[in-house]
Design an enzyme around this catalytic site. Structure first.
Site, PDB file in Angstrom:
ATOM      1  N   ASP A 200       0.861  -1.183   0.000  1.00 46.80           N
ATOM      2  CA  ASP A 200       0.000   0.000   0.000  1.00 46.80           C
ATOM      3  C   ASP A 200       0.899   1.234   0.000  1.00 46.80           C
ATOM      4  OD1 ASP A 200      -1.821  -2.052   0.454  1.00 46.80           O
ATOM      5  OD2 ASP A 200      -3.054  -0.843   1.814  1.00 46.80           O
TER       6      ASP A 200
ATOM      7  N   LYS B   6      -6.967   3.370  -3.473  1.00 52.37           N
ATOM      8  CA  LYS B   6      -7.411   3.364  -2.085  1.00 52.37           C
ATOM      9  C   LYS B   6      -7.626   4.798  -1.616  1.00 52.37           C
ATOM     10  CE  LYS B   6      -5.494   2.015   2.471  1.00 52.37           C
ATOM     11  NZ  LYS B   6      -4.364   1.327   3.135  1.00 52.37           N
TER      12      LYS B   6
ATOM     13  N   LYS C 194     -10.373   0.222  -2.623  1.00 54.43           N
ATOM     14  CA  LYS C 194     -10.269   0.008  -1.177  1.00 54.43           C
ATOM     15  C   LYS C 194     -10.584   1.297  -0.424  1.00 54.43           C
ATOM     16  CE  LYS C 194      -7.011  -1.360   2.501  1.00 54.43           C
ATOM     17  NZ  LYS C 194      -5.649  -1.856   2.794  1.00 54.43           N
TER      18      LYS C 194
END
Length: 320
Positions: A157, A220, A256
């Site tokens: 991430d 995300k 996400k």
């Protein structure tokens, strides 16, 4: 992981005409999102089914300065057995796990060792690139990715440089994301936009598109450390960018949302939004994840209420 389930998004050349054409009608977006929770209310067995689906899509997360190996071991045990066994037996869902665990680089080794001990295999997501601010020297951010992959992370991430978005330097954002993607190798990469710091929904839409052009496997919303994290309007903008990218390229990119929700009803609302905007293909851990640490506890309480008619205390659903 997305690259196993189907062709991984390879990215494309930066198309500035496409990027500049992207707009966001804020009032229309907000109206659409305000109507969703009331229209998509599910009850009883249907609610339980949606909540079980949500559990399978959670990146169970601990990203605190006081993280220890013991806490991570408990987190992994919870990810492998997210709901009390007696409840899962009654629901016919033995073997259910969360989608992944998400930790700092230093906690990859205890997470991996615990999985080996328990005999389970779950994706390990590591936050990287100077998380959460993303302001450390660029070469160190790239090396951080490589070190996490070497340590056993299967998902990375990364955080983008918000200044590139705020100044409209889309080429710099593209080049940065492309370098991060290359450093990940086979590990799948989620681009954290930190949407609460991007200034406008139009910036969110354009940043989403540029990161997908650079090869992001997921986009995300947040690090969870900003003052504003995942919201429905931001989610709608990002989801529609994903849909437009798929329509034009044929490649599916995951989504996400992270931070800003801890209630089971919020999980259902987000799943309903995904179903309406992207369809059933995205209702899978391969293409949708919740970044959350406290969401699972409320989902467990709702499942116990479904089975017994009573709400339980939080201590009946401990982590580990």
């Amino acid at each position: 992981m997305p690259q196993i389930a189907e062709a991984r998004n390879p990215g494309m050349e930066l198309d500035m005409d496409w990027v500049r054409s992207v707009q966001a009608n804020t009032s229309a977006i907000e109206r659409r999102c305000a109507s969703l929770p009331g229209r998509r209310s599910v009850k009883k067995a249907h609610q339980a089914a949606w909540l079980l689906k949500a559990i399978s899509m959670i990146d169970l997360t601990t990203l605190s300065g006081d993280d220890t190996a013991g806490r991570v071991r408990r987190l992994v045990a919870k990810a492998a057995q997210p709901v009390r066994p007696d409840l899962l037996d009654q629901l016919g869902m033995t073997g259910l796990t969360t989608g992944a665990v998400c930790v700092y680089h230093e906690m990859i080794e205890p997470a991996r060792a615990t999985m080996d001990q328990l005999g389970v295999t779950l994706p390990i997501a590591a936050v990287s690139t100077g998380f959460p601010a993303g302001l450390s020297p660029f070469h160190l951010r790239v090396e951080e990715i490589r070190e996490s992959v070497k340590a056993g992370a299967t998902e990375i991430d990364i955080v983008i440089s918000r200044r590139h978005v705020l100044t409209g330097n889309w080429q710099a954002l593209y080049d940065e994301m492309r370098t991060f993607r290359d450093a990940c190798g086979d590990a799948h990469v989620k681009a954290i936009l930190a949407t609460g710091e991007l200034g406008s929904l139009r910036n969110v839409a354009r940043a989403s598109l540029v990161c997908m052009m650079a090869g992001a496997d997921f986009i995300k919303t947040s690090t969870g450390k900003e003052s504003v994290n995942a919201t429905l309007p931001v989610s709608l903008v990002m989801i529609r960018a994903i849909r437009d990218y798929f329509d034009r390229t044929g490649y599916r990119v995951g989504y996400k949302p992270a931070g800003g929700f801890s209630k089971a009803k919020d999980a259902i609302t987000y799943l309903a939004l995904i179903k309406e905007e992207l369809g059933n293909d995205w209702l899978s851990p391969h293409l949708f994840r919740f970044g959350a640490s406290s969401l699972l506890g409320d989902i467990e309480r709702q499942l116990e209420h479904h089975l017994t008619g009573h709400y339980s205390a939080g201590y009946r659903h401990p982590i580990g």
